[in-house]
Design a protein around this motif. Structure first.
Motif, mmCIF file in Angstrom:
data_model
loop_
_atom_site.group_PDB
_atom_site.id
_atom_site.type_symbol
_atom_site.label_atom_id
_atom_site.label_comp_id
_atom_site.label_asym_id
_atom_site.label_seq_id
_atom_site.Cartn_x
_atom_site.Cartn_y
_atom_site.Cartn_z
ATOM 1 N N ARG A 321 0.847 -1.202 0.000
ATOM 2 C CA ARG A 321 0.000 0.000 0.000
ATOM 3 C C ARG A 321 0.881 1.250 0.000
ATOM 4 N NH1 ARG A 321 -3.343 -2.364 3.733
ATOM 5 N NH2 ARG A 321 -2.293 -1.210 5.387
ATOM 6 N N ALA A 322 1.910 1.234 0.866
ATOM 7 C CA ALA A 322 2.816 2.380 0.955
ATOM 8 C C ALA A 322 3.485 2.612 -0.401
ATOM 9 C CB ALA A 322 3.866 2.135 2.037
ATOM 10 N N GLN A 323 3.890 1.508 -1.020
ATOM 11 C CA GLN A 323 4.570 1.601 -2.303
ATOM 12 C C GLN A 323 3.661 2.231 -3.366
ATOM 13 O OE1 GLN A 323 7.646 0.968 -3.250
ATOM 14 N NE2 GLN A 323 7.122 1.574 -5.330
ATOM 15 N N ARG A 324 2.386 1.844 -3.340
ATOM 16 C CA ARG A 324 1.451 2.383 -4.328
ATOM 17 C C ARG A 324 1.271 3.884 -4.133
ATOM 18 N NH1 ARG A 324 -2.588 -1.557 -3.261
ATOM 19 N NH2 ARG A 324 -1.639 -3.403 -4.157
ATOM 20 N N VAL A 325 1.138 4.302 -2.871
ATOM 21 C CA VAL A 325 0.988 5.737 -2.618
ATOM 22 C C VAL A 325 2.247 6.468 -3.074
ATOM 23 C CG1 VAL A 325 0.648 7.510 -0.865
ATOM 24 C CG2 VAL A 325 -0.576 5.355 -0.694
ATOM 25 N N ALA A 326 3.408 5.895 -2.759
ATOM 26 C CA ALA A 326 4.673 6.542 -3.124
ATOM 27 C C ALA A 326 4.792 6.661 -4.643
ATOM 28 C CB ALA A 326 5.850 5.759 -2.559
ATOM 29 N N ALA A 327 4.442 5.595 -5.363
ATOM 30 C CA ALA A 327 4.554 5.630 -6.821
ATOM 31 C C ALA A 327 3.637 6.710 -7.394
ATOM 32 C CB ALA A 327 4.206 4.267 -7.411
ATOM 33 N N GLY A 328 2.435 6.833 -6.810
ATOM 34 C CA GLY A 328 1.498 7.850 -7.280
ATOM 35 C C GLY A 328 2.018 9.256 -7.032
ATOM 36 N N ARG A 329 2.880 9.414 -6.016
ATOM 37 C CA ARG A 329 3.416 10.745 -5.687
ATOM 38 C C ARG A 329 4.817 10.946 -6.255
ATOM 39 N NH1 ARG A 329 0.354 13.150 -1.201
ATOM 40 N NH2 ARG A 329 -1.537 11.957 -1.261
ATOM 41 N N ARG A 330 5.236 10.042 -7.096
ATOM 42 C CA ARG A 330 6.577 10.108 -7.675
ATOM 43 C C ARG A 330 7.650 10.202 -6.602
ATOM 44 N NH1 ARG A 330 5.293 12.770 -13.120
ATOM 45 N NH2 ARG A 330 3.092 12.401 -13.093
ATOM 46 N N MET A 331 7.534 9.360 -5.614
ATOM 47 C CA MET A 331 8.473 9.378 -4.512
ATOM 48 C C MET A 331 9.168 8.020 -4.452
ATOM 49 S SD MET A 331 7.362 10.687 -0.831
ATOM 50 C CE MET A 331 7.078 9.243 0.099
ATOM 51 N N ARG A 332 10.455 8.022 -4.148
ATOM 52 C CA ARG A 332 11.191 6.754 -4.046
ATOM 53 C C ARG A 332 11.169 6.262 -2.613
ATOM 54 N NH1 ARG A 332 17.095 7.465 -5.782
ATOM 55 N NH2 ARG A 332 17.148 5.222 -6.038
ATOM 56 N N LEU A 333 10.879 4.978 -2.447
ATOM 57 C CA LEU A 333 11.004 4.356 -1.135
ATOM 58 C C LEU A 333 12.150 3.378 -1.233
ATOM 59 C CD1 LEU A 333 7.432 3.314 0.080
ATOM 60 C CD2 LEU A 333 8.770 5.293 0.750
ATOM 61 N N ARG A 334 13.139 3.533 -0.354
ATOM 62 C CA ARG A 334 14.260 2.594 -0.364
ATOM 63 C C ARG A 334 14.395 1.942 1.003
ATOM 64 N NH1 ARG A 334 19.525 4.439 -1.993
ATOM 65 N NH2 ARG A 334 19.199 6.384 -0.872
#
Ligand SMILES: [Zn+2]
Length: 596
Positions: A321-334
């Motif tokens: 879920r976090a990844q989907r939100v991040a992708a929608g906001r053009r944000m990288r999660l590492r």
């Protein structure tokens, strides 16, 4: 307290010298009618920050922030709207007039203010108790044993809740707060017999603050192992929602803005230990996984988040879920993979710990690659059933990434490891992709209560959004013709944001820049950007017409696709003819000088 009258707000804006206000934060240089300088909101070497002294607006073409002089003070000094207006009124000698607000709204505001004071007093009481009471000696010992010094503990206001059942209950009432108020902020709870007692007893207390530093709740760590839950938080109240809070964000926000990224850890002591070691961009999620609300809150501040969590135990669903939100906001999660069994606080207590932590953060792997690697590592590739299970597990992770080169790489890695045909793996990924009913390029809806979406950098805009912004800026530059185009533009031409700007311009044809909406930072920032653009970029009838025709073409293409999906081939053919005629008109349209 009564509201500041709109008239007073306008007078404050007139009196304030935006160049002087901003110059306290960055050096500005005159360039024609405007001023430019290095952006005080993001790290940069060449100036992309622009100030328009007449309209009192600012905009950064690098990171997208912008607004009027009041917004600048709100953002830079972490003040609320009314506080920012008061500060500027004070500085520029403007007498503020107030008007009566709706009595219900005023009552709510007053209640909220009292509850904030109550939480602030409780935090001060706990902090004082940690340092002054003999009862808290074992807590001081425990914290010292974790390597936490007095300086950082005091800076974060760490405290101690006494073992008595009614310290806060009694003191709160003595200070004039009602039992209902004490319960309302979660400091006191009702027992089975109906009596009230302190929720936090014999616990180390961590006040949890919002971005502006206001205490909204607490986390309490047990001192004894037979004391029930190791950690107890404030229960969900009207304004404490744990899943939306980031522990330490008030102290981390400046470092986060400077570094352009946030480091996310699990616990309170992890945050304290990292800050003490100079890693001040650390915030805590108070759990094992980052929630989508927390991702959304961070997306307003940074492009990149490094998770120093135990990502293995974080729960696949939550991470997805976090990844989907991040992708929608053009944000990288590492993910910074922490050594097994070691948390950041323990690492900081060792020699060279902070260097090791920094190195782990630098080497952090993309969350998606990390998750895929995790699944592959625990798959017994000898068993067909296991390989099927692994494929079923990685498909939604890969689907959530959207089309990209890094996804193609991962697909190849999965195919190779599971000894499958890459095309077959890709087929499963496509099948796992959620069907989106959204519009092209539209970011996912912000979840309720989350911070405003981060302004998008101009380089990230789609060509349609660029065109739409160019046309709207020209509507400001040439208001007469602008009015005509604004009435022709519909929601089928514009993105949701474009539509909001168009609506604002229709409602404020004379002076779009005055009285910017102060409860809608995104809209205010966009209008500031467009007003500044309208001063700088050439506008002409030809350019407006051309941009309009190109938006018209996009509209037709959308309708053609929709007709095709409905199976309405007659309509589709008619629309296609319309498009052909339009394309012909565009080809023969007069090109303004320097057009795209
Ligand atoms: Zn900037």
């Amino acid at each position: 307290m009564a509201l500041i009258s709109p008239d007073s707000v306008e007078r404050v804006k007139q009196a304030a010298d935006i160049v002087e206000v901003i110059s306290a934060h960055t050096d500005l240089r005159r360039q024609g009618a405007r001023y430019v300088g290095l952006c005080p909101f993001h790290e940069e070497r060449t100036p992309s920050f622009s100030v328009e002294p007449q309209e009192k607006l600012y905009h950064c073409f690098g990171c997208g922030v912008g607004g009027d002089v009041i917004k600048f003070v709100e953002e830079k000094d972490g003040l609320g709207f009314a506080e920012a207006v008061e500060m500027l009124a004070d500085r520029y000698g403007v007498e503020l007039e107030r008007e009566q607000e709706d009595p219900q709204a005023e009552a709510r505001r007053q209640r909220r203010r009292r509850l904030e004071q109550l939480l602030e007093r409780a935090a001060a009481f706990y902090a004082n108790y940690l340092w002054e009471s003999s009862e808290a000696a074992k807590a001081r010992e425990y914290l010292a044993g974790r390597g936490l010094g007095e300086e950082v503990l005091r800076a974060f206001g760490v405290g101690y809740a006494p073992s008595a059942w009614d310290k806060i209950l009694v003191r709160g009432q003595q200070a004039g707060f009602s039992v209902e108020e004490l319960r309302g902020v979660g400091l006191v709870q009702r027992g089975r017999s109906g009596g009230e007692y302190d929720r936090f007893r014999e616990r180390i207390m961590f006040p949890i603050r919002d971005r502006r530093g206001r205490v909204l709740g607490f986390g309490g760590r047990a001192m004894r192992s037979d004391q029930g839950a190791k950690y107890v938080n404030t229960a969900e109240t009207d304004f404490f929602h744990k899943s939306q809070m980031l522990y330490g964000v008030d102290r981390a926000k400046a470092a986060i803005a400077k570094a352009g990224r946030a480091v996310v850890v699990e616990g309170y002591t992890d945050v304290l230990a990292l800050h003490q070691a100079g890693i001040e961009e650390a915030v805590g999620v108070m759990g094992t996984a980052i929630t989508d609300d927390q991702v959304a809150a961070l997306s307003g501040m940074v492009d990149e988040v490094v998770l120093a969590l135990d990502a293995d135990s974080a729960g696949q669903e939550a991470m997805l879920r976090a990844q989907r939100v991040a992708a929608g906001r053009r944000m990288r999660l590492r993910v910074a993979a922490m050594p097994a069994g070691e948390d950041p606080a323990e690492m900081m207590a060792e020699d060279g710990g902070s260097e090791r932590f920094r190195a782990l953060s630098e080497q952090a792997e993309e969350l998606t690659a990390f998750q895929v690697g995790l699944v592959l590592a625990r798959t017994d590739v000898g068993s067909p059933i296991e390989r099927d299970r692994a494929l079923a597990e990685v498909a939604p992770v890969l689907a959530g990434m959207g089309e990209s080169a890094s996804r193609d790489d991962l697909v190849r890695r999965v195919a190779e490891r599971l000894d499958l045909d890459p095309a077959m793996v890709m087929g499963r990924v496509v099948a796992a992709t959620p069907v989106s009913g959204g519009r092209e390029g539209a970011p996912p809806e912000a979840s309720p209560g989350s911070e405003a979406p981060r302004p998008r950098r101009s380089a990230e805009l789609t060509s349609r959004e660029r065109r739409e912004r160019a046309l709207l800026a020209m509507c400001i530059a040439i208001p007469g013709e602008g009015k005509e185009y604004l009435s022709r533009l519909t929601d089928t031409h514009l993105s949701p944001t474009g539509l909001r700007v168009a609506t604002w311009l229709r409602e404020h044809p004379e002076d779009p820049a005055s009285n910017l909406p102060h409860d809608d930072g995104e809209l205010a920032g966009l209008i500031a950007e467009l007003v500044i653009m309208s001063r700088e970029e050439p506008a002409s009838h030809e350019a407006m017409e051309l941009n309009f025709l190109l938006l018209e073409q996009r509209r037709l293409e959308g309708e053609i696709a929709a007709a095709g999906e409905r199976g309405d081939y007659e309509r589709r053919a008619a629309l296609s003819r319309e498009r052909a005629a339009l394309v012909n008109r565009i080809a023969h349209a007069e090109r303004p000088a320097g057009s795209v």
